[in-house]
Design an enzyme around this catalytic site. Structure first.
Site, PDB file in Angstrom:
ATOM      1  N   ASP A 195      23.029  84.294  94.848  1.00  0.00           N
ATOM      2  CA  ASP A 195      21.693  83.703  94.778  1.00  0.00           C
ATOM      3  C   ASP A 195      21.844  82.313  94.164  1.00  0.00           C
ATOM      4  O   ASP A 195      22.038  82.186  92.954  1.00  0.00           O
ATOM      5  CB  ASP A 195      20.783  84.591  93.930  1.00  0.00           C
ATOM      6  CG  ASP A 195      19.435  83.915  93.641  1.00  0.00           C
ATOM      7  OD1 ASP A 195      19.189  82.805  94.148  1.00  0.00           O
ATOM      8  OD2 ASP A 195      18.640  84.514  92.880  1.00  0.00           O
TER       9      ASP A 195
ATOM     10  N   GLN B  61      18.806  78.402  92.059  1.00  0.00           N
ATOM     11  CA  GLN B  61      18.748  77.475  90.918  1.00  0.00           C
ATOM     12  C   GLN B  61      20.002  76.614  90.830  1.00  0.00           C
ATOM     13  O   GLN B  61      20.166  75.869  89.863  1.00  0.00           O
ATOM     14  CB  GLN B  61      18.565  78.267  89.598  1.00  0.00           C
ATOM     15  CG  GLN B  61      17.328  79.140  89.554  1.00  0.00           C
ATOM     16  CD  GLN B  61      16.035  78.343  89.459  1.00  0.00           C
ATOM     17  OE1 GLN B  61      16.035  77.115  89.310  1.00  0.00           O
ATOM     18  NE2 GLN B  61      14.904  79.026  89.567  1.00  0.00           N
TER      19      GLN B  61
END
Lengths: 414, 175
Positions: free
Chosen positions: A204, A207
Site C-alpha cells: 500500500d 502515502q
C-alpha cells in the site's frame, strides 16, 4: 554520497494552489491534512478543464478525431504514471477509483482465485483499513488465516518473529508509509523475506508515491496500490501496479464493457491487460488531471519533495516538543529520517476532536479520529489522535500556526 | 461563521471537566449498553437500573470528546430519578432540538442567526406530549448544531440511553 536536491521554493508553489488563497474565519488557510487528500495545483485543474472543453469523448471506441485524442490522452496518462513509479511498461498499470479499489482488486481477483482454506495472509498492525479489512473479509469467506506483524515500541514493525509469521504464507500485505505514524517499513527486506517464504507481496503505497521517489522494482513487490488525490491529482482515480504475468493470470474483477474481447450467448473472453481490469467508462478527465499532477511533481523532483517534507517534519517535531514538552505525545519513530511527513499526536487528555475544532478556528486544518486504522489505535491505547501532515505547499509558517493554535486549545481545555 | 463560544459554552466545559454520574454499576442487575461512533471512535457505556418504572440509578463510562462527554453527563443528571416515560420524553425533546436545527441549517441563508430557538419552540416540533419538557442545562448543547460534524458526538449517548431503556424494560417485562 547522497546528492542534496535543490530546496523547494514554497512561496512560489503556494501561488500555484488557488485554494491556499482562501480564508476561513478571517484567517489564512493552513492546510495540514494532505495525508487525507492533497490540494490541487492550477495546472491540474486547467488540464481537466481544457480536456472537457476541447477533447472529451469516450475512449477506445470512436474513430473520430476527438475520440482518438481522448484515447491518446488517457493512455499517455497511463504511460506517464508508469514511468513515474518505475514500472516496466504502461500495461502494468491498472487505473482504479482509488487505492482502496486497488487493494480490493487484488483481494477479489488474485486472492479469491488463488487462496483457500488454511492459506495464510500476513498483514501488519499499522495497515490502513483498506489493506486490512479485505483480508479479514477473505478469512470469513474462504477460511484463510490472517497473521499480523506487530508494531514495536520504537514505532517500527517488530521483525523478530518475521520468519515464523511468514512461514507458509501466500501473501504479505504491507504499507510503505503508515498514514498514522509516518513509519516507513523496510519494504524491500520484507518483500525478500516474503518471497523466500513463497508469498506474493502487496504494498500500500498511498502515502509513499506522493512524497518519495518511487521505483516499484526496488520495492521488490508484486502489487503496489496508490491513489491520485493524495498526489495533487483529482479524486476518482487511483492505480494498481502489478507484474504483467500476474495480471495476465488473474480473472477480471468487475465485468461489463471495455474489459471484454468477445461475448456470446454462452460465454465471454476478456480484453488484454490492463484493460481487462477497467470495466466500464474509465475516469478519463481524472487520468488527464493525474498526468498533469505527475508533471508538476516531476518538475519539482521527488528527491527535492522528500527532502523538503523531511526537513519540515524535523522542524515540526522540534517545535512541538520545544513548546509542549511532556504535554504532547507524538506517535511513531522520533527520527524524521525514518518517517513520512505525518505527525499524529495527543495533547494532555484533550480529545482530538476538540483540538481539531479549536485549530479550525485558527484556519489550521488537521485530521482528528482513528485515521481508518483502528487496530493501530487499539495498539496505541487511544480512541483517536490529531494528525498534521505535510505536502510541498507547506512551510515553517504553517507549522508555527499549528504550534500557536494548540496553545488556544490548551487555554480552553488544558 | 459560528465561533467556538457557540460550541464550548461554560456549562459544557463544566460537565466535561466534572462529569456527573461517571462510573459503572454491577450488571446484572443493571443493564449495560454500549454506543459507538464509528467515525471518530468515541464510545459511551450506559449502566441503567430501573425500579418500579423509575431510573433508580444510572452511570456513564467510556471515552470521547468534550461534546460527547458533557452531553452524557448532562443527560445522566436530567433523567436520573425520572420515570421511563419522562426519560423517553426528554430523549425525544433532545433529539428534536438537534434535528430541528439541522433542518433549519439548510433553510436560511448562510449566516442567518439560529438564536432565539428555545426549548419551548423546539419541543413543539417533537412528538405529541413532549411540550414543555424542560431541557434545562441541555439547552447549552443547541450550539452544537451549528457544527454539523459534531451533532453525532452530542446524540451518541442519547441513542445509547434509548437502547438501554428498551433492554431494561424488556428485561423487567420478563418471560
Amino acid at each position: 554520497m547522497e546528492v542534496t536536491p535543490a530546496a523547494l521554493d514554497v512561496a512560489r508553489i503556494k501561488k500555484d494552489f488557488p485554494i491556499l488563497e482562501r480564508q476561513v474565519y478571517g484567517k489564512r488557510l493552513v492546510y495540514l491534512d494532505s495525508a487525507a487528500s492533497s490540494q490541487k495545483p492550477l495546472a491540474v485543474l486547467e488540464a481537466m478543464q481544457r480536456y472537457y472543453e476541447t477533447t472529451h469523448a469516450n475512449v477506445h471506441r470512436g474513430v473520430y478525431a476527438i475520440a482518438e485524442e481522448a484515447t491518446r490522452l488517457y493512455e499517455e496518462a497511463r504511460a506517464k504514471v508508469a514511468r513515474f513509479i518505475g514500472a516496466g511498461s504502461p500495461e502494468e498499470v491498472v487505473f482504479t477509483r482509488n487505492a482502496t479499489e486497488a487493494t480490493n482488486l487484488v483481494a477479489y481477483s488474485w486472492a479469491r482465485a488463488n487462496l483457500g482454506p488454511g492459506d495464510v495472509v500476513v498483514a501488519t498492525e499499522i495497515e490502513h483499513h483498506a489493506n486490512f479489512v479485505p483480508w479479514l473479509q477473505l478469512r470469513g469467506e474462504k477460511g484463510t488465516e490472517l497473521r499480523v506483524l506487530r508494531l514495536a515500541d520504537d514505532g517500527q514493525l517488530g521483525l523478530d518473529d518475521l520468519a515464523q509469521v511468514l512461514a507458509g504464507a501466500k501473501l504479505l500485505a504491507v504499507t510503505a508509509a503508515s498514514n498514522v505514524l509516518g513509519t516507513l517499513p523496510p519494504v524491500r527486506q520484507l518483500a525478500d523475506a516474503a518471497h523466500a517464504a513463497g508469498a506474493l507481496v502487496l504494498v500500500d503505497a498511498a502515502q509513499w508515491v506522493p512524497h518519495m521517489p518511487t521505483d516499484v522494482s526496488s520495492f521488490g513487490a508484486d502489487f503496489v496500490a496508490f491513489t491520485g488525490h493524495k498526489m495533487l491529482g483529482p479524486t476518482g482515480i487511483g492505480a494498481l501496479w502489478a507484474r504483467r504475468e500476474l495480471l495476465e493470470s488473474m480473472p477480471p474483477f468487475l465485468t461489463g464493457g471495455e474489459m471484454i474481447r468477445d461475448v456470446r450467448l454462452d460465454g465471454f473472453s476478456t480484453n488484454d491487460v490492463p484493460w481487462k481490469f477497467e470495466a466500464g467508462t474509465p475516469p478519463i478527465a481524472e487520468a488527464v488531471g493525474l498526468a498533469a499532477a505527475v508533471d508538476y511533481l516531476e518538475a519539482l523532483g521527488m528527491a527535492a519533495v522528500r527532502a523538503h517534507e523531511r526537513s519540515l517534519t524535523a522542524y515540526a517535531l522540534g517545535a512541538l516538543k520545544e513548546h509542549y514538552g511532556e504535554d504532547i505525545v507524538i506517535y511513531g519513530p522520533p527520527d524524521p529520517a525514518l518517517r513520512a511527513g505525518i505527525i499524529s499526536f495527543s495533547y494532555k487528555d484533550v480529545h482530538a476532536h476538540d483540538i481539531s475544532q479549536v485549530l479550525d478556528q485558527a484556519g489550521v486544518c488537521v485530521r482528528a479520529g482513528h485515521h481508518c486504522a483502528k487496530p493501530l489505535m487499539r495498539r496505541l491505547g487511544v480512541s483517536a489522535t490529531a494528525r498534521a501532515s505535510f505536502s510541498i505547499y507547506n512551510d515553517e509558517a504553517d507549522v508555527d500556526a499549528l504550534v500557536e493554535a494548540i496553545a488556544a486549545a490548551d487555554a480552553l481545555f488544558g | 461563521m459560528p465561533g467556538l463560544e457557540d460550541l464550548y459554552r461554560e456549562i459544557i466545559l463544566d460537565h466535561y471537566r466534572n462529569p456527573r454520574n461517571r462510573g459503572e454499576l454491577p450488571s446484572p442487575p443493571a443493564v449495560r449498553t454500549e454506543g459507538f461512533n464509528p467515525l471518530c471512535g468515541d464510545e459511551v457505556v450506559v449502566y441503567l437500573k430501573l425500579a418500579d418504572g423509575v431510573i433508580a440509578d444510572l452511570k456513564i463510562s467510556g471515552q470521547g470528546c468534550s461534546i460527547s462527554q458533557s452531553s452524557a453527563s448532562m443527560m445522566s443528571a436530567a433523567v436520573k430519578g425520572k420515570t421511563t416515560a419522562e426519560a423517553r420524553a426528554t430523549i425525544r425533546a433532545f433529539r428534536s432540538m438537534m434535528s430541528l436545527h439541522e433542518q433549519q441549517l439548510d433553510a436560511p441563508p448562510a449566516g442567518a442567526s439560529l438564536e432565539g430557538n428555545g426549548a419551548d419552540d423546539v419541543a413543539a416540533e417533537g412528538q405529541p406530549g413532549d411540550q414543555g419538557v424542560p431541557l434545562g442545562d441541555l439547552e447549552a448543547l443547541q450550539g452544537v448544531v451549528k457544527f454539523p460534524v459534531r451533532i453525532k458526538c452530542a446524540t451518541l449517548c442519547w441513542h445509547t440511553l434509548a437502547q438501554a431503556l428498551d433492554e431494561a424494560e424488556a428485561t423487567a417485562a420478563g418471560p
